[in-house]
Motif scaffolding. Structure first.
Motif, PDB file in Angstrom:
ATOM      1  N   ILE A 181       0.898  -1.161   0.000  1.00  0.00           N
ATOM      2  CA  ILE A 181       0.000   0.000   0.000  1.00  0.00           C
ATOM      3  C   ILE A 181       0.937   1.211   0.000  1.00  0.00           C
ATOM      4  O   ILE A 181       1.556   1.529   1.015  1.00  0.00           O
ATOM      5  N   ILE A 182       1.081   1.825  -1.151  1.00  0.00           N
ATOM      6  CA  ILE A 182       2.078   2.884  -1.326  1.00  0.00           C
ATOM      7  C   ILE A 182       1.440   4.240  -1.016  1.00  0.00           C
ATOM      8  O   ILE A 182       0.453   4.626  -1.645  1.00  0.00           O
ATOM      9  N   CYS A 183       2.016   4.956  -0.037  1.00  0.00           N
ATOM     10  CA  CYS A 183       1.428   6.233   0.368  1.00  0.00           C
ATOM     11  C   CYS A 183       2.109   7.405  -0.327  1.00  0.00           C
ATOM     12  O   CYS A 183       3.339   7.484  -0.378  1.00  0.00           O
ATOM     13  N   VAL A 184       1.282   8.308  -0.827  1.00  0.00           N
ATOM     14  CA  VAL A 184       1.782   9.547  -1.419  1.00  0.00           C
ATOM     15  C   VAL A 184       0.932  10.691  -0.870  1.00  0.00           C
ATOM     16  O   VAL A 184      -0.194  10.473  -0.434  1.00  0.00           O
ATOM     17  N   GLY A 185       1.487  11.891  -0.879  1.00  0.00           N
ATOM     18  CA  GLY A 185       0.690  13.020  -0.387  1.00  0.00           C
ATOM     19  C   GLY A 185       1.540  14.256  -0.188  1.00  0.00           C
ATOM     20  O   GLY A 185       2.751  14.160   0.029  1.00  0.00           O
TER      21      GLY A 185
ATOM     22  N   GLN B 215       3.160  22.673   0.329  1.00  0.00           N
ATOM     23  CA  GLN B 215       3.226  22.271  -1.084  1.00  0.00           C
ATOM     24  C   GLN B 215       1.886  22.507  -1.771  1.00  0.00           C
ATOM     25  O   GLN B 215       1.841  22.956  -2.913  1.00  0.00           O
ATOM     26  N   ARG B 216       0.788  22.235  -1.056  1.00  0.00           N
ATOM     27  CA  ARG B 216      -0.536  22.501  -1.653  1.00  0.00           C
ATOM     28  C   ARG B 216      -0.684  23.992  -1.925  1.00  0.00           C
ATOM     29  O   ARG B 216      -1.138  24.405  -2.987  1.00  0.00           O
ATOM     30  N   GLU B 217      -0.276  24.796  -0.947  1.00  0.00           N
ATOM     31  CA  GLU B 217      -0.430  26.244  -1.118  1.00  0.00           C
ATOM     32  C   GLU B 217       0.469  26.808  -2.226  1.00  0.00           C
ATOM     33  O   GLU B 217       0.137  27.810  -2.850  1.00  0.00           O
TER      34      GLU B 217
ATOM     35  N   ILE C 104       1.872  23.015  -6.080  1.00  0.00           N
ATOM     36  CA  ILE C 104       2.696  21.981  -6.732  1.00  0.00           C
ATOM     37  C   ILE C 104       2.239  20.565  -6.370  1.00  0.00           C
ATOM     38  O   ILE C 104       2.988  19.602  -6.519  1.00  0.00           O
ATOM     39  N   THR C 105       0.992  20.448  -5.878  1.00  0.00           N
ATOM     40  CA  THR C 105       0.494  19.128  -5.448  1.00  0.00           C
ATOM     41  C   THR C 105       0.620  18.084  -6.561  1.00  0.00           C
ATOM     42  O   THR C 105       1.170  17.002  -6.350  1.00  0.00           O
TER      43      THR C 105
ATOM     44  N   GLU D  15       2.392  17.958  -9.358  1.00  0.00           N
ATOM     45  CA  GLU D  15       3.774  17.625  -9.746  1.00  0.00           C
ATOM     46  C   GLU D  15       4.386  16.678  -8.715  1.00  0.00           C
ATOM     47  O   GLU D  15       5.055  15.702  -9.051  1.00  0.00           O
ATOM     48  N   LEU D  16       4.145  17.001  -7.437  1.00  0.00           N
ATOM     49  CA  LEU D  16       4.730  16.207  -6.374  1.00  0.00           C
ATOM     50  C   LEU D  16       4.163  14.780  -6.366  1.00  0.00           C
ATOM     51  O   LEU D  16       4.903  13.799  -6.232  1.00  0.00           O
ATOM     52  N   ILE D  17       2.841  14.693  -6.534  1.00  0.00           N
ATOM     53  CA  ILE D  17       2.201  13.369  -6.539  1.00  0.00           C
ATOM     54  C   ILE D  17       2.714  12.543  -7.730  1.00  0.00           C
ATOM     55  O   ILE D  17       3.025  11.355  -7.586  1.00  0.00           O
ATOM     56  N   ALA D  18       2.842  13.180  -8.877  1.00  0.00           N
ATOM     57  CA  ALA D  18       3.346  12.459 -10.059  1.00  0.00           C
ATOM     58  C   ALA D  18       4.747  11.927  -9.774  1.00  0.00           C
ATOM     59  O   ALA D  18       5.073  10.772 -10.086  1.00  0.00           O
ATOM     60  N   LEU D  19       5.568  12.771  -9.160  1.00  0.00           N
ATOM     61  CA  LEU D  19       6.940  12.367  -8.834  1.00  0.00           C
ATOM     62  C   LEU D  19       6.941  11.189  -7.862  1.00  0.00           C
ATOM     63  O   LEU D  19       7.667  10.202  -8.055  1.00  0.00           O
ATOM     64  N   GLN D  20       6.111  11.271  -6.828  1.00  0.00           N
ATOM     65  CA  GLN D  20       6.077  10.196  -5.825  1.00  0.00           C
ATOM     66  C   GLN D  20       5.573   8.886  -6.447  1.00  0.00           C
ATOM     67  O   GLN D  20       6.133   7.822  -6.181  1.00  0.00           O
ATOM     68  N   VAL D  21       4.532   8.985  -7.268  1.00  0.00           N
ATOM     69  CA  VAL D  21       3.977   7.763  -7.879  1.00  0.00           C
ATOM     70  C   VAL D  21       4.995   7.156  -8.850  1.00  0.00           C
ATOM     71  O   VAL D  21       5.276   5.956  -8.807  1.00  0.00           O
ATOM     72  N   LYS D  22       5.564   8.006  -9.693  1.00  0.00           N
ATOM     73  CA  LYS D  22       6.513   7.485 -10.695  1.00  0.00           C
ATOM     74  C   LYS D  22       7.745   6.896 -10.024  1.00  0.00           C
ATOM     75  O   LYS D  22       8.241   5.854 -10.445  1.00  0.00           O
TER      76      LYS D  22
END
Ligand code: PGA
Length: 257
Positions: free
Chosen positions: A128-132, A137-139, A142-143, A145-152
């Protein structure tokens, strides 16, 4: 949720809570409350030392046991660590990888998360891979971009046939343990984006079949609305998973048509 294409999974993350005897008590209470009809998969992720007690306690229930962490090496001089083979041998099915608390307090990075994902898959576990993102970062906007980076990075080098065993949990850090839940729209937006990211990497068929959970102050009062979003296929639940009654209320919300 979209039960036609993928599993709905409600998973508890106990964090550093409950002793082995409290684990047994929780299971006994949960057993009397669990609904008979089976729509969603139920997982309870417990502290490593409680795993044998949990495996025993949940044995006759349709509840899988998960670990909260794993080390990526197979064996060796790594004092205090637990390998994926050790978890598998105990009967563990799922393992949480890259939870934000591990990233924040124990120095986990996208690189170690990726290594752990590989180790878990190699051993036959379901990560169960957690990203967030954090509030800052939300403010900053860049949410995504960050999520894409974490998932990839988490999935780097994972072949398509193994991806079927992966679950991705979107857990905005600002919503974890704060009582501040992401709105259903905010959660759905990121979960849909995660599916799109997986689609770009693995194609539409696999993206459609992967379970994507939301986590961060999910509780009985907001679970139904979050789970009604087509790309939110379950929850990773901390605080509310510690009480059998609340946990079951969330399971019941996932069992709604
Ligand atoms: P919470 O924790 O439900 O207590 O916010 C969720 C998690 O950290 O997985």
């Amino acid at each position: 949720m979209n039960r036609r294409y993928r599993k709905t999974i409600i998973a508890g993350n106990w964090k550093m809570n409950k002793t082995a005897s409290e684990t047994k008590k929780f299971a006994e209470e949960l057993k009397t409350l669990l609904p008979k009809a089976k729509w969603c998969d139920v997982v309870v992720c417990v502290p490593a030392v409680n795993i044998p007690a949990a495996i025993k306690a949940f044995k006759d229930m349709r509840v899988s046991v998960g670990a909260e962490n794993v080390f990526y090496e197979k064996s060796g001089a790594y004092t205090g660590e637990v390998s994926a083979d050790m978890l598998k041998d105990l009967g563990v099915k799922y393992v949480i990888i890259g939870h934000s608390e591990r990233r924040q307090y124990f120095g986990e990075t996208d690189v170690t998360v990726n290594k752990k994902v590989h180790a878990a898959l190699e051993a036959g576990l379901h990560p169960i891979i957690c990203v967030g993102e954090s509030l800052e970062q939300r403010e900053l906007g860049i949410t995504m971009e960050l999520i894409a980076l974490q998932v990839k990075s988490a999935l780097a080098g994972v072949p398509a046939e193994k991806l079927r065993r992966c679950v991705i949990a979107y857990e905005p850090i600002w919503a974890i343990g704060t009582g501040k839940t992401a709105t259903a729209e905010q959660a759905a937006e990121v979960c849909t984006f995660i599916r799109t990211t997986v689609r770009h990497l693995y194609g539409a068929r696999i993206a459609r079949s992967i379970t994507i959970q939301y986590g961060g102050s999910m509780k009985p009062s907001n679970a139904a609305e979050l789970l009604a979003q087509p790309d939110i296929d379950g929850g990773l639940i901390g605080g509310a998973a510690l009480k059998p009654t609340e946990f079951v209320d969330i399971i019941n919300a996932a069992n709604q048509e």
